[in-house]
Write an enzyme that holds these catalytic residues in place. Structure first.
Site, PDB file in Angstrom:
ATOM      1  N   ASN A  54       6.428  16.821 -25.132  1.00 24.87           N
ATOM      2  CA  ASN A  54       7.835  16.400 -25.161  1.00 24.87           C
ATOM      3  C   ASN A  54       8.564  16.698 -23.856  1.00 24.87           C
ATOM      4  O   ASN A  54       9.782  16.558 -23.781  1.00 24.87           O
ATOM      5  CB  ASN A  54       8.566  17.085 -26.318  1.00 24.87           C
ATOM      6  CG  ASN A  54       8.006  16.653 -27.654  1.00 24.87           C
ATOM      7  OD1 ASN A  54       7.582  15.508 -27.801  1.00 24.87           O
ATOM      8  ND2 ASN A  54       7.964  17.561 -28.614  1.00 24.87           N
ATOM      9  N   HIS A 104      11.622  14.792 -22.695  1.00 23.34           N
ATOM     10  CA  HIS A 104      12.097  14.011 -23.841  1.00 23.34           C
ATOM     11  C   HIS A 104      13.423  14.482 -24.425  1.00 23.34           C
ATOM     12  O   HIS A 104      14.116  13.695 -25.061  1.00 23.34           O
ATOM     13  CB  HIS A 104      11.031  13.967 -24.937  1.00 23.34           C
ATOM     14  CG  HIS A 104       9.890  13.039 -24.626  1.00 23.34           C
ATOM     15  ND1 HIS A 104       9.076  13.204 -23.521  1.00 23.34           N
ATOM     16  CD2 HIS A 104       9.443  11.928 -25.254  1.00 23.34           C
ATOM     17  CE1 HIS A 104       8.165  12.236 -23.504  1.00 23.34           C
ATOM     18  NE2 HIS A 104       8.363  11.441 -24.542  1.00 23.34           N
ATOM     19  N   GLU A 118       2.100  19.590 -34.400  1.00 21.63           N
ATOM     20  CA  GLU A 118       3.190  20.051 -33.523  1.00 21.63           C
ATOM     21  C   GLU A 118       3.838  21.348 -34.001  1.00 21.63           C
ATOM     22  O   GLU A 118       5.057  21.444 -34.144  1.00 21.63           O
ATOM     23  CB  GLU A 118       4.251  18.950 -33.363  1.00 21.63           C
ATOM     24  CG  GLU A 118       5.108  19.164 -32.121  1.00 21.63           C
ATOM     25  CD  GLU A 118       5.956  17.955 -31.754  1.00 21.63           C
ATOM     26  OE1 GLU A 118       5.415  16.851 -31.689  1.00 21.63           O
ATOM     27  OE2 GLU A 118       7.154  18.161 -31.520  1.00 21.63           O
ATOM     28  N   LYS A 165       0.859  10.223 -34.639  1.00 14.52           N
ATOM     29  CA  LYS A 165       2.266  10.257 -35.060  1.00 14.52           C
ATOM     30  C   LYS A 165       2.645   8.847 -35.488  1.00 14.52           C
ATOM     31  O   LYS A 165       2.512   7.900 -34.710  1.00 14.52           O
ATOM     32  CB  LYS A 165       3.173  10.689 -33.901  1.00 14.52           C
ATOM     33  CG  LYS A 165       3.280  12.183 -33.733  1.00 14.52           C
ATOM     34  CD  LYS A 165       4.371  12.530 -32.728  1.00 14.52           C
ATOM     35  CE  LYS A 165       4.491  14.024 -32.538  1.00 14.52           C
ATOM     36  NZ  LYS A 165       5.453  14.375 -31.479  1.00 14.52           N
ATOM     37  N   ARG A 211       1.716  21.295 -29.041  1.00 13.20           N
ATOM     38  CA  ARG A 211       1.988  19.859 -28.887  1.00 13.20           C
ATOM     39  C   ARG A 211       3.372  19.590 -28.296  1.00 13.20           C
ATOM     40  O   ARG A 211       3.637  18.515 -27.766  1.00 13.20           O
ATOM     41  CB  ARG A 211       1.786  19.139 -30.231  1.00 13.20           C
ATOM     42  CG  ARG A 211       1.825  17.619 -30.090  1.00 13.20           C
ATOM     43  CD  ARG A 211       1.233  16.888 -31.266  1.00 13.20           C
ATOM     44  NE  ARG A 211       1.320  15.457 -31.082  1.00 13.20           N
ATOM     45  CZ  ARG A 211       0.701  14.558 -31.816  1.00 13.20           C
ATOM     46  NH1 ARG A 211      -0.084  14.931 -32.795  1.00 13.20           N
ATOM     47  NH2 ARG A 211       0.850  13.255 -31.576  1.00 13.20           N
ATOM     48  N   HIS A 270      11.896   3.602 -22.670  1.00 14.55           N
ATOM     49  CA  HIS A 270      11.560   4.978 -23.042  1.00 14.55           C
ATOM     50  C   HIS A 270      11.062   5.764 -21.805  1.00 14.55           C
ATOM     51  O   HIS A 270      11.521   6.877 -21.534  1.00 14.55           O
ATOM     52  CB  HIS A 270      10.501   4.968 -24.140  1.00 14.55           C
ATOM     53  CG  HIS A 270      10.070   6.347 -24.542  1.00 14.55           C
ATOM     54  ND1 HIS A 270      10.918   7.220 -25.176  1.00 14.55           N
ATOM     55  CD2 HIS A 270       8.886   7.019 -24.358  1.00 14.55           C
ATOM     56  CE1 HIS A 270      10.286   8.371 -25.392  1.00 14.55           C
ATOM     57  NE2 HIS A 270       9.057   8.266 -24.903  1.00 14.55           N
ATOM     58  N   HIS A 290      15.603  11.332 -24.714  1.00 17.96           N
ATOM     59  CA  HIS A 290      16.009  10.729 -25.994  1.00 17.96           C
ATOM     60  C   HIS A 290      17.522  10.593 -26.077  1.00 17.96           C
ATOM     61  O   HIS A 290      18.032   9.578 -26.568  1.00 17.96           O
ATOM     62  CB  HIS A 290      15.539  11.599 -27.171  1.00 17.96           C
ATOM     63  CG  HIS A 290      14.116  11.343 -27.559  1.00 17.96           C
ATOM     64  ND1 HIS A 290      13.350  12.269 -28.220  1.00 17.96           N
ATOM     65  CD2 HIS A 290      13.326  10.250 -27.395  1.00 17.96           C
ATOM     66  CE1 HIS A 290      12.147  11.769 -28.440  1.00 17.96           C
ATOM     67  NE2 HIS A 290      12.107  10.550 -27.943  1.00 17.96           N
ATOM     68  N   GLU A 338       5.692   7.789 -18.561  1.00 19.98           N
ATOM     69  CA  GLU A 338       4.922   8.726 -19.418  1.00 19.98           C
ATOM     70  C   GLU A 338       3.714   9.281 -18.655  1.00 19.98           C
ATOM     71  O   GLU A 338       3.352  10.439 -18.813  1.00 19.98           O
ATOM     72  CB  GLU A 338       4.390   8.036 -20.671  1.00 19.98           C
ATOM     73  CG  GLU A 338       5.165   8.046 -21.973  1.00 19.98           C
ATOM     74  CD  GLU A 338       5.735   9.340 -22.546  1.00 19.98           C
ATOM     75  OE1 GLU A 338       5.113  10.412 -22.428  1.00 19.98           O
ATOM     76  OE2 GLU A 338       6.808   9.273 -23.148  1.00 19.98           O
ATOM     77  N   LYS A 388      -3.924  14.497 -23.457  1.00 22.14           N
ATOM     78  CA  LYS A 388      -3.293  14.397 -24.779  1.00 22.14           C
ATOM     79  C   LYS A 388      -4.260  14.847 -25.877  1.00 22.14           C
ATOM     80  O   LYS A 388      -3.876  15.585 -26.793  1.00 22.14           O
ATOM     81  CB  LYS A 388      -2.796  12.962 -25.035  1.00 22.14           C
ATOM     82  CG  LYS A 388      -2.193  12.842 -26.428  1.00 22.14           C
ATOM     83  CD  LYS A 388      -1.113  11.827 -26.576  1.00 22.14           C
ATOM     84  CE  LYS A 388      -0.454  11.986 -27.942  1.00 22.14           C
ATOM     85  NZ  LYS A 388       0.571  11.030 -28.228  1.00 22.14           N
ATOM     86  N   ARG A 411      -1.443   5.657 -51.171  1.00 26.70           N
ATOM     87  CA  ARG A 411      -1.586   7.070 -50.758  1.00 26.70           C
ATOM     88  C   ARG A 411      -2.448   7.265 -49.514  1.00 26.70           C
ATOM     89  O   ARG A 411      -2.930   8.363 -49.235  1.00 26.70           O
ATOM     90  CB  ARG A 411      -2.107   7.935 -51.899  1.00 26.70           C
ATOM     91  CG  ARG A 411      -1.205   7.922 -53.098  1.00 26.70           C
ATOM     92  CD  ARG A 411      -1.368   9.144 -53.967  1.00 26.70           C
ATOM     93  NE  ARG A 411      -0.359   9.135 -54.996  1.00 26.70           N
ATOM     94  CZ  ARG A 411      -0.517   8.549 -56.178  1.00 26.70           C
ATOM     95  NH1 ARG A 411      -1.635   7.928 -56.474  1.00 26.70           N
ATOM     96  NH2 ARG A 411       0.450   8.581 -57.061  1.00 26.70           N
TER      97      ARG A 411
HETATM   98  N1  GLY Z   1       4.445  11.411 -27.986  1.00 24.51           N
HETATM   99  C1  GLY Z   1       4.293  12.812 -28.135  1.00 24.51           C
HETATM  100  C2  GLY Z   1       3.252  13.196 -29.123  1.00 24.51           C
HETATM  101  O1  GLY Z   1       2.429  12.369 -29.513  1.00 24.51           O
HETATM  102  O2  GLY Z   1       3.255  14.320 -29.532  1.00 24.51           O
END
Ligand code: GLY
Length: 365
Positions: free
Chosen positions: A245, A248, A237, A136, A241, A265, A252, A178, A227, A114
């Site tokens: 993106n 992206h 998000e 993430k 947040r 990427h 993507h 990035e 960030k 957990r």
């Molecule tokens: N890679 C985008 C984020 O961490 O929200």
């Protein structure tokens, strides 16, 4: 040289240094005193740095490289190894590698008994400026990335730029993609003061490619300040947040339609930025001068906008429609809307397809 940044949510530090890799072991031993540990390390990184890292063999799980390894089978193997090694709730997993290793280890840590602690030690430029920070975590399912995952912040992030010395050019450029993204969203990140990232990137291109330590550390520091500012305000998000993106939505789709083989990427994100710039220009969100200046920054780092009509635009649109970030039947793009700012704009599938097939060639006004 060493600098430390702090993330307020869950209260953790990010250390950026150019210390000798041999010294990492003492640092990790100190941070994990009295705990059982499981190191999940990229096979490539283990081959290159195993001796220097000098980690106990029985505490290591070696993960083969590549996005396809971020799967449920490897996730289970990590959990089984943790259990066999006797890790309990008070123990720790440590990810050493790029985004794949960081994501799968973070997800394994977030679900083992957990949820236990984990430490991120990113070894690629892309993971240093993005995935190792912000919590993430995820694994992929067949045909779709990051479908199973969680938000689970690391205990500490140790960035050592010396790992970049052996990173191949294509992967280095992926990180640069990035980094360039952050320069377009600086104002939207709501950091306490201007960083002037796009101006700095205009000046430091040569030094970055020469692997100048001061420049590299400064760029990583700038990107992470932005960030962290976003993640502190919107960890899960639900709004802000989404600015991260930028580039992206199309990026993507391009990675996916080319089976994650043709573009890294970061390269795909840069193509997404080219598309976002043209879409913003065509919808009068930005003027030609800003469009051109922005395209020139990307071009100065060697990126060129590709001819997207080479790809099946129906399929590209379909993929974007099923993106995790899509809402109802609309496709959500983060678009530039002024210097260093972006905003969310929704389009119907028809609008997106029409835009793609017309090819976003832009001629001076
Ligand atoms: N890679 C985008 C984020 O961490 O929200």
């Amino acid at each position: 040289m060493k600098q430390t940044l702090h993330v307020d949510i869950q209260d953790y530090d990010i250390e950026i240094s150019d210390d000798r890799i041999e010294n990492l072991k003492d640092k990790i031993d100190f941070l994990t005193t009295g705990k059982k540990r499981l190191f999940v390390i990229s096979r490539k990184v283990y081959k290159l740095y195993g001796k220097l890292l000098n980690l106990p063999e029985d505490e290591i799980f070696i993960l083969p490289d590549g996005e396809k390894e971020k799967n449920i089978k490897n996730y289970l193997k990590i959990q089984e190894k943790a259990f066999e090694s006797g890790l309990t709730r008070k123990d720790v997993m440590i990810a050493i590698g790029g985004g794949v290793v960081g994501d799968i280890t973070g997800f394994a840590a977030s679900t083992y008994m957990r949820g236990i602690d984990y430490i991120q030690i990113p070894t690629t430029l892309l993971s240093m400026v993005d995935s190792s920070v912000g919590g993430k975590t995820a694994i992929d399912i067949e045909g779709a990335k990051n479908i199973i995952g969680s938000f689970w912040q690391p205990k500490v992030v140790l960035i050592n730029i010396n790992f970049l010395k052996t990173l191949d050019k294509k992967q280095f450029l992926s990180g640069i993609g990035e980094i360039l993204k952050y320069s377009f969203i600086e104002k939207s990140c709501e950091y306490e003061k201007p960083i002037f990232l796009s101006e700095y990137l205009t000046l430091c291109c040569e030094k970055l490619f020469e692997f100048d330590s001061v420049t590299l550390m400064r760029v990583i520091d700038y990107c992470l300040k932005l960030k962290i500012s976003v993640v502190n305000k919107d960890e899960k998000e639900s709004g802000l947040r989404r600015v991260l993106n930028f580039g992206h939505t199309f990026g993507h789709a391009l990675e996916s339609i080319t089976n994650f083989k043709k573009f890294t990427h970061g390269e795909a994100v840069v193509q997404g930025i080219f598309i976002a710039l043209s879409l913003a220009y065509k919808t009068d969100l930005i003027n030609y001068a800003y469009y051109r200046l922005s395209a020139e920054l990307l071009e100065s780092y060697g990126f060129k906008s590709i001819n997207i009509t080479k790809y099946d635009c129906d399929k590209l649109t379909e993929i974007m429609k099923h993106d995790k970030k899509a809402q109802s039947d609309k496709i959500l793009f983060m678009l530039p809307c002024g210097k260093k700012s972006v905003k969310a704009v929704k389009f119907s599938s028809e609008e997106v397809k029409d835009f793609l097939v017309q090819t976003p060639h832009i001629t001076p006004v």
